[in-house]
Write a protein that holds these residues in place. Structure first.
Motif, short mmCIF file in Angstrom:
data_model
loop_
_atom_site.label_atom_id
_atom_site.label_comp_id
_atom_site.label_asym_id
_atom_site.label_seq_id
_atom_site.Cartn_x
_atom_site.Cartn_y
_atom_site.Cartn_z
N MET A 1 0.83 -1.19 0.00
CA MET A 1 0.00 0.00 0.00
C MET A 1 0.88 1.25 0.00
N SER A 2 0.41 2.32 -0.60
CA SER A 2 1.16 3.56 -0.67
C SER A 2 1.24 4.22 0.71
N ALA A 3 2.38 4.83 0.98
CA ALA A 3 2.55 5.56 2.25
C ALA A 3 1.54 6.70 2.35
N TRP A 4 1.02 7.16 1.21
CA TRP A 4 0.04 8.24 1.22
C TRP A 4 -1.33 7.77 1.65
N ARG A 5 -1.54 6.45 1.71
CA ARG A 5 -2.85 5.92 2.12
C ARG A 5 -2.77 5.02 3.35
N ASP A 6 -1.60 4.50 3.64
CA ASP A 6 -1.42 3.57 4.76
C ASP A 6 -1.00 4.37 5.99
N GLN A 7 -1.93 4.61 6.91
CA GLN A 7 -1.65 5.49 8.04
C GLN A 7 -0.76 4.80 9.06
N PRO A 8 0.35 5.43 9.43
CA PRO A 8 1.29 4.82 10.37
C PRO A 8 0.93 5.12 11.82
N VAL A 9 1.64 4.47 12.73
CA VAL A 9 1.71 4.86 14.14
C VAL A 9 3.06 5.53 14.31
N LEU A 10 3.08 6.75 14.83
CA LEU A 10 4.31 7.52 15.00
C LEU A 10 4.59 7.64 16.50
N ARG A 11 5.75 7.15 16.93
CA ARG A 11 6.07 7.09 18.36
C ARG A 11 7.23 8.00 18.73
N GLY A 12 7.04 8.72 19.83
CA GLY A 12 8.10 9.54 20.39
C GLY A 12 8.21 9.28 21.88
N ASN A 13 8.93 10.14 22.59
CA ASN A 13 9.08 10.00 24.05
C ASN A 13 7.89 10.59 24.80
N THR A 121 8.64 14.71 10.16
CA THR A 121 9.57 13.65 9.76
C THR A 121 8.89 12.70 8.78
N HIS A 122 7.65 12.32 9.08
CA HIS A 122 6.92 11.43 8.18
C HIS A 122 6.66 12.12 6.84
N ALA A 123 6.26 13.39 6.89
CA ALA A 123 5.93 14.11 5.67
C ALA A 123 7.15 14.24 4.75
N PHE A 124 8.28 14.64 5.30
CA PHE A 124 9.45 14.89 4.45
C PHE A 124 10.25 13.62 4.17
N ASP A 125 10.43 12.76 5.18
CA ASP A 125 11.32 11.62 5.02
C ASP A 125 10.64 10.38 4.46
N VAL A 126 9.33 10.26 4.65
CA VAL A 126 8.61 9.08 4.14
C VAL A 126 7.76 9.43 2.92
N LEU A 127 6.95 10.48 3.04
CA LEU A 127 6.08 10.86 1.92
C LEU A 127 6.83 11.63 0.83
N GLY A 128 7.99 12.18 1.18
CA GLY A 128 8.77 12.93 0.19
C GLY A 128 8.15 14.25 -0.18
N CYS A 129 7.53 14.92 0.80
CA CYS A 129 6.85 16.18 0.52
C CYS A 129 7.83 17.28 0.10
N ASN A 130 7.34 18.14 -0.79
CA ASN A 130 8.06 19.35 -1.15
C ASN A 130 7.78 20.47 -0.16
N VAL A 131 6.57 20.44 0.41
CA VAL A 131 6.16 21.51 1.32
C VAL A 131 5.11 20.97 2.28
N VAL A 132 5.16 21.47 3.50
CA VAL A 132 4.13 21.20 4.51
C VAL A 132 3.59 22.55 4.95
N GLN A 133 2.28 22.70 4.86
CA GLN A 133 1.63 23.95 5.28
C GLN A 133 1.00 23.78 6.65
N ILE A 134 0.89 24.89 7.36
CA ILE A 134 0.13 24.97 8.61
C ILE A 134 -0.66 26.27 8.54
#
Length: 197
Positions: A1-13, A121-134
Motif C-alpha cells: 500500500m502507498s505511504a500516502w494511504r497507509d496510516q502509520p503509528v508515530l512514536r516519540g518520548n 519527519t513522516h511528511a518529508f522523510d517518508v512521503l517525500g513532501c516538497n512543502v508542509v503547510q500549517i
C-alpha cells in the motif's frame, strides 16, 4: 500500500500518534473540556460541541483520502488531543498539518513540539513532501506564535477565506519547504531537549 494511504503509528518520548478511532470520541470530548477549548470561536475544536458530527466529518475526509487523523496519546495511554495531515496532495507532494488541539493540561509540555516533529519527519522523510503547510485563524495569536517557534515561515494571509459558524475567517498560512526541513529538525530537537527528564 502507498505511504500516502497507509496510516502509520508515530512514536516519540512524549507522545504516540496513532490512527484515530471512533472509540476515541469521549476521550477527545474530555480533552477539549480541559481548558474549555470548544468555547474558542477561532478554532475548529468548537466543532466538538457536536461530537458525532465532528467525528463523522473527520472520518469522511479520511475515507476520501484527503486526511489522516491521529489521536495524540501520552505515555500513560491517555488521549490528550487530535492532529492530522489534511489537504493531502500526492501528485504535488504537499500536505497540511492542521485540525490540531491539545488539552490545556499538556500545552507547553513538549507534546506539540514532538507531535509536529513526528508529523514533519513522516511528511518529508517518508512521503517525500516538497512543502508542509500549517494554517491558523487570524485571531489565534497563541497558535501563530507556536507555529513560528517550530521554524515555519509565514507565507501570508488568506482574507475572507472561509465561513465558520457564520463568521468569515481570515487564515494565516505558514509553510516549511523541503530544503528548510534539516534546520527545522535541529530546532525541534533543541526545543525537545528542554523537556527531557
Amino acid at each position: 500500500m502507498s505511504a500516502w494511504r497507509d496510516q502509520p503509528v508515530l512514536r516519540g518520548n512524549h507522545v504516540t500518534l496513532r490512527p484515530l478511532a471512533m472509540a476515541d470520541r469521549d476521550a477527545l470530548v474530555a480533552a477539549a473540556a480541559d481548558g474549555d477549548l470548544t468555547e474558542l470561536f477561532f478554532t475548529n475544536v468548537s466543532g466538538l460541541a457536536d461530537p458525532d458530527t465532528f467525528m463523522a466529518a473527520t472520518f469522511r475526509e479520511r475515507d476520501y483520502g484527503r486526511a489522516m487523523p491521529f489521536a495524540v496519546e501520552t505515555p500513560d495511554g491517555s488521549v490528550v488531543g487530535l492532529t492530522r495531515f489534511m489537504r493531502m496532495n500526492e501528485p504535488n507532494r504537499r500536505v497540511e498539518i492542521g485540525g490540531t488541539f491539545y488539552a490545556r493540561s499538556v500545552q507547553r509540555s513538549g507534546v506539540n513540539t514532538e507531535a509536529k516533529k513526528l508529523l514533519l519527519t513522516h511528511a518529508f522523510d517518508v512521503l517525500g513532501c516538497n512543502v508542509v503547510q500549517i494554517r491558523t485563524d487570524w485571531f489565534n495569536r497563541d497558535s501563530q506564535r507556536a507555529i513560528e517557534r517550530l521554524g515555519a515561515k509565514r507565507d501570508g494571509v488568506l482574507r475572507s477565506h472561509q465561513l465558520m459558524d457564520g463568521r468569515v475567517r481570515d487564515l494565516v498560512v505558514y509553510s516549511i519547504i523541503a530544503c528548510e526541513w534539516p534546520g527545522v529538525r535541529v530546532n525541534l530537537e533543541h526545543m525537545l531537549a528542554r523537556h527531557r527528564g
